[in-house]
Design a protein around this motif. Structure first.
Motif, short mmCIF file in Angstrom:
data_model
loop_
_atom_site.label_atom_id
_atom_site.label_comp_id
_atom_site.label_asym_id
_atom_site.label_seq_id
_atom_site.Cartn_x
_atom_site.Cartn_y
_atom_site.Cartn_z
N ALA A 221 1.20 69.65 -10.55
CA ALA A 221 0.10 70.51 -10.13
C ALA A 221 0.48 71.33 -8.90
O ALA A 221 0.03 72.47 -8.73
CB ALA A 221 -1.14 69.67 -9.84
N ASP A 222 1.36 70.76 -8.06
CA ASP A 222 1.81 71.47 -6.85
C ASP A 222 3.00 72.37 -7.12
O ASP A 222 3.47 73.08 -6.22
CB ASP A 222 2.21 70.46 -5.77
N GLY A 223 3.54 72.31 -8.36
CA GLY A 223 4.69 73.13 -8.72
C GLY A 223 6.00 72.63 -8.14
O GLY A 223 6.98 73.38 -8.05
N SER A 224 6.07 71.32 -7.78
CA SER A 224 7.26 70.83 -7.08
C SER A 224 8.13 69.88 -7.89
O SER A 224 9.15 69.41 -7.39
CB SER A 224 6.84 70.11 -5.79
N ALA A 242 6.73 71.27 -20.57
CA ALA A 242 7.10 72.69 -20.49
C ALA A 242 6.46 73.49 -21.62
O ALA A 242 6.03 74.64 -21.42
CB ALA A 242 8.62 72.83 -20.54
N ALA A 243 6.36 72.88 -22.81
CA ALA A 243 5.85 73.61 -23.97
C ALA A 243 4.34 73.79 -23.95
O ALA A 243 3.81 74.78 -24.46
CB ALA A 243 6.26 72.89 -25.26
N THR A 244 3.62 72.84 -23.35
CA THR A 244 2.15 72.85 -23.44
C THR A 244 1.45 73.25 -22.14
O THR A 244 0.27 73.59 -22.17
CB THR A 244 1.63 71.46 -23.85
N GLY A 245 2.15 73.15 -21.01
CA GLY A 245 1.52 73.45 -19.73
C GLY A 245 0.66 72.33 -19.18
O GLY A 245 -0.01 72.53 -18.16
N VAL A 246 0.65 71.17 -19.81
CA VAL A 246 -0.17 70.07 -19.32
C VAL A 246 0.21 69.72 -17.89
O VAL A 246 1.38 69.73 -17.52
CB VAL A 246 -0.03 68.84 -20.25
N GLU A 250 -3.57 74.81 -16.38
CA GLU A 250 -4.83 74.33 -16.97
C GLU A 250 -5.32 75.24 -18.09
O GLU A 250 -5.81 74.76 -19.12
CB GLU A 250 -5.90 74.21 -15.88
N ASP A 251 -5.21 76.53 -17.92
CA ASP A 251 -5.71 77.46 -18.94
C ASP A 251 -4.93 77.30 -20.24
O ASP A 251 -5.53 77.26 -21.33
CB ASP A 251 -5.60 78.90 -18.45
N ARG A 252 -3.61 77.21 -20.15
CA ARG A 252 -2.81 77.08 -21.36
C ARG A 252 -3.08 75.75 -22.05
O ARG A 252 -3.21 75.69 -23.27
CB ARG A 252 -1.32 77.22 -21.01
N ALA A 257 -6.05 71.90 -26.08
CA ALA A 257 -7.09 70.90 -26.24
C ALA A 257 -8.16 71.36 -27.22
O ALA A 257 -8.67 70.57 -28.03
CB ALA A 257 -7.72 70.56 -24.88
N ALA A 258 -8.51 72.64 -27.17
CA ALA A 258 -9.50 73.18 -28.10
C ALA A 258 -8.99 73.11 -29.54
O ALA A 258 -9.75 72.80 -30.46
CB ALA A 258 -9.84 74.62 -27.73
N ARG A 259 -7.70 73.40 -29.74
CA ARG A 259 -7.13 73.33 -31.09
C ARG A 259 -7.14 71.89 -31.60
O ARG A 259 -7.41 71.64 -32.78
CB ARG A 259 -5.71 73.88 -31.08
#
Length: 266
Positions: A221-224, A242-246, A250-252, A257-259
């Motif tokens: 979350a901190d990008g570190s 890397a593939a999902t952005g989890v 959050e937006d990706r 999650a919606a799918r």
């Protein structure tokens, strides 16, 4: 590999299993990956939230198998996790999908879902479902064995622990430095001595003793984290992140999650 991350049929199966477990008022389990244990097999159970699965999780499972005391190890994910009732981060379906991919790499691993969080309840469920298994051994970190002996989780601690250690034993890996003496001291407390025979130490490489899912989430979350990802999570988990952005985008991840929700009708 991307197609395996987007296996929405498998994700839907996990979603249905999770909802069935959560809605079942009776203690129950679902074997989600791997074969059932053969009679007499010695089963290790590694319970966690796996948010995400880390190298500490996989190394603990491998150490349990390498000890010679176990025939197989199951990762255990509960729909009711003590102290972690609110689901955040990766969806439970995605955590199970990642465990699927890790289990595929070792035929002696499996995954089970349960609808109870306390170890004594999980032991009862496992013994009821598979009465012919041999030893049942929980693989835990030092922080968990401290929690297990903590009276605030029980109405009657000694009765619950007596039932737990009649059904199962524990292998305990250190977290941080110097916890070998700490474990011995915990077991030597007067109220715990009667249970000490059921708790054995299990070594874990020092570099992994401080690896925790919570710190992975925080650092992402901190990008570190990305530069040190390979030291904290298995390669397939790093590729999934890397593939999902989890944890990091959050937006990706919300779109994913919606799918998944659309793929799992009520």
């Amino acid at each position: 590999m991307r197609e395996r991350f987007d296996d929405f049929m498998r994700l839907a199966e996990h979603g249905r299993a999770l909802r069935s477990l959560a809605s079942d008022p009776a203690p129950s389990l679902r074997l989600l990956a791997g074969p059932p244990p053969a009679p007499g097999e010695r089963l290790g159970l590694l319970a966690g939230s796996f948010n995400p699965p880390t190298l500490a999780h996989t190394s603990l499972a491998e150490a349990g198998l390498a000890s010679g005391a176990l025939d197989r190890v199951w990762f255990s994910l509960s729909t009711r996790t003590v102290d972690k009732e609110v689901v955040s981060g990766a969806l439970l379906e995605d955590r199970l999908l990642l465990l699927d991919l890790l289990v595929d790499e070792n035929a002696r691993l499996g995954t089970v879902g349960l609808n109870r969080g306390l170890y004594v309840d999980q032991a009862r469920i496992l013994r009821a479902a598979y009465p012919d298994i041999g030893a049942l051994v929980f693989l835990v970190g030092h922080d968990k064995i401290v929690q297990i002996f903590d009276p605030r989780y029980y109405d009657d601690r000694d009765a619950a622990l007596a039932a737990l250690f009649e059904l199962s034993t524990f292998m305990v890996a250190p977290r941080g430095d110097g916890e070998g003496p700490a474990l011995a001291a915990l077991l030597d407390q007067p109220e715990n001595r009667r249970f000490a025979h059921a708790v054995q130490p299990l070594d874990l490489p020092p570099a992994l003793r401080d690896v925790a899912s919570s710190s992975v989430r925080t650092d992402l979350a901190d990008g570190s984290l990305p530069s040190g990802m390979h030291e904290r999570v298995p390669p397939v988990v790093a590729r999934f992140i890397a593939a999902t952005g989890v944890y990091a985008d959050e937006d990706r991840y919300r779109q994913r999650a919606a799918r998944i929700e659309q793929a799992t009708p009520e």
